[in-house]
Design a protein around this motif. Sequence first.
Motif, PDB file in Angstrom:
ATOM      1  N   ALA A  86       0.177   1.416  -9.311  1.00 28.31           N
ATOM      2  CA  ALA A  86       1.191   2.381  -8.873  1.00 28.31           C
ATOM      3  C   ALA A  86       2.614   1.826  -8.968  1.00 28.31           C
ATOM      4  O   ALA A  86       3.488   2.189  -8.184  1.00 28.31           O
ATOM      5  N   ILE A  91       4.715   4.248 -13.835  1.00 28.54           N
ATOM      6  CA  ILE A  91       4.554   5.662 -13.481  1.00 28.54           C
ATOM      7  C   ILE A  91       5.596   6.513 -14.206  1.00 28.54           C
ATOM      8  O   ILE A  91       5.271   7.518 -14.848  1.00 28.54           O
ATOM      9  N   VAL A 103      -3.280   7.165 -10.700  1.00 26.05           N
ATOM     10  CA  VAL A 103      -2.815   5.857 -10.239  1.00 26.05           C
ATOM     11  C   VAL A 103      -3.687   5.347  -9.095  1.00 26.05           C
ATOM     12  O   VAL A 103      -4.199   6.114  -8.284  1.00 26.05           O
ATOM     13  N   PRO A 105      -3.084   2.640  -6.202  1.00 24.34           N
ATOM     14  CA  PRO A 105      -2.218   1.661  -5.533  1.00 24.34           C
ATOM     15  C   PRO A 105      -3.012   0.403  -5.188  1.00 24.34           C
ATOM     16  O   PRO A 105      -4.188   0.493  -4.853  1.00 24.34           O
ATOM     17  N   GLN A 114       3.940   1.165  -2.660  1.00 23.18           N
ATOM     18  CA  GLN A 114       3.345   1.807  -3.837  1.00 23.18           C
ATOM     19  C   GLN A 114       2.521   3.018  -3.432  1.00 23.18           C
ATOM     20  O   GLN A 114       2.515   4.037  -4.099  1.00 23.18           O
ATOM     21  N   GLU A 115       1.826   2.854  -2.317  1.00 21.42           N
ATOM     22  CA  GLU A 115       0.992   3.919  -1.773  1.00 21.42           C
ATOM     23  C   GLU A 115       1.853   5.163  -1.475  1.00 21.42           C
ATOM     24  O   GLU A 115       1.455   6.292  -1.772  1.00 21.42           O
ATOM     25  N   ALA A 118       2.948   6.827  -4.767  1.00 19.71           N
ATOM     26  CA  ALA A 118       1.822   7.527  -5.380  1.00 19.71           C
ATOM     27  C   ALA A 118       1.530   8.836  -4.659  1.00 19.71           C
ATOM     28  O   ALA A 118       1.361   9.884  -5.294  1.00 19.71           O
ATOM     29  N   GLN A 122       1.919  12.680  -5.925  1.00 22.05           N
ATOM     30  CA  GLN A 122       0.715  13.516  -5.930  1.00 22.05           C
ATOM     31  C   GLN A 122       1.001  14.848  -5.222  1.00 22.05           C
ATOM     32  O   GLN A 122       0.573  15.904  -5.688  1.00 22.05           O
ATOM     33  N   ALA A 129      -3.527  10.447  -7.293  1.00 20.32           N
ATOM     34  CA  ALA A 129      -3.639   9.113  -6.704  1.00 20.32           C
ATOM     35  C   ALA A 129      -5.044   8.943  -6.145  1.00 20.32           C
ATOM     36  O   ALA A 129      -5.608   9.878  -5.582  1.00 20.32           O
TER      37      ALA A 129
END
Lengths: 169, 234
Positions: A86, A91, A103, A105, A114-115, A118, A122, A129
């Motif tokens: 991610a 991206i 993706v 993460p 990153q989470e 993502a 989404q 994700a």
Amino acid sequence: MLVFVTVGSTRFDALVQAAISEPVLSTLRNSGYGRLVLQRGNSVIEPEEFNEESTIQRHGVDIEIWRFKPSIYAECEQADLVISHAGSGTILDVLRLGKPLIVVPNPTLLDNHQEELASALQILGHLKATSIQDLASTIASFEPRDLVPFPPFDGTKFSKLVDEEMGFI
Amino acid sequence: MSNCATILLSFLSFFCVRLFFVIFSSRRIRLAPANPRPSQTCSIAIFLGSGGHTTEALKLASALDFSRYSPRTYIVSEGDAFSAQKALALEHVKATDHVFSDDQPQHKLLTIPRARRVYQSLLSTPPDAVKSLLACMYLVSVRPLFKKGAFRQPFVDLLILNGPGTCVILCAAVLLNRLIGLPSPRMMYVESFARVKSLSLSGKLLYHFTDRFVVQWPDLVQPGGREVYRGCLV
């Protein structure tokens, strides 16, 4: 069809390992993906022979593995699906090419923003994700047509901001 | 003895007031436009913080009109060949788009020591940070004084920052420069596209000290905050 898996310059053993696992490869084959290109970066794979630059057939999928190339543009361009870590750079590159993107993460990162990126993308519908555990089921239920195209790069927003700041506007 | 203390105290309080003024004047009272005539050019410096920071910074730079924002200075950390290469690549692409009017070099690369390397132990960070600060002060405060024919000109008109670590040191050098009353660049910080819900450490540190603070996600806008949000910029 071709699927491209990339981890950028990072080390993400779990993702590369999952990409060549039986459930993911079988799902890919059933979804019509006969070829997999795997960019592993600094990740380490088991068994050992996968760490060489190699082309292998496994569970009905032709797998090509390598570590780095100066640009992954060509691979993304050819791919029908990209599965990526991610990282924001990857991206953006993939979304701007208009490629369907899943993706994953990296949960081992300390400050895991990153989470957040993502899931924010989404929610806007630009990508899907998922997690290592759910990768196979995500691929199985993935519908590229449902994704919302990501807006192209628009330089005027930033140039206007700078022009304002410096008194040109 | 008490005289000494009084003098010291008055110096200290003077600098505190000055610091307060320097920080808050640039945000509350808008400075007069740096460059009111559209025909003029404006010099800029862009800090390239390596990896993803560099990619975003150069994407931002690519949005600018290079004939207006000229000359351009790219500041890279020691040993960061990636950023140097990418900056030159952008200049090359832009040069094929535009025909520049004169033969003057339109861009240059400057290198400063890193404040902190990844995985560096915290104990050895302070000396490196000091070394980095001294280099930045030389760049921002000392060098412009000796520049021919440009007395009382700042190092550049605008400095663009987007993290990480070393850009905080660069900002500190500019603030010190303002503190002693020398002409200083405006500073714009652009938070990374990767930061959706919380600012990065550099962002948090520089929030109050830059003239413009730009974010790329709406969740980062606080009511009454000073951040600017115009969508995804990269």
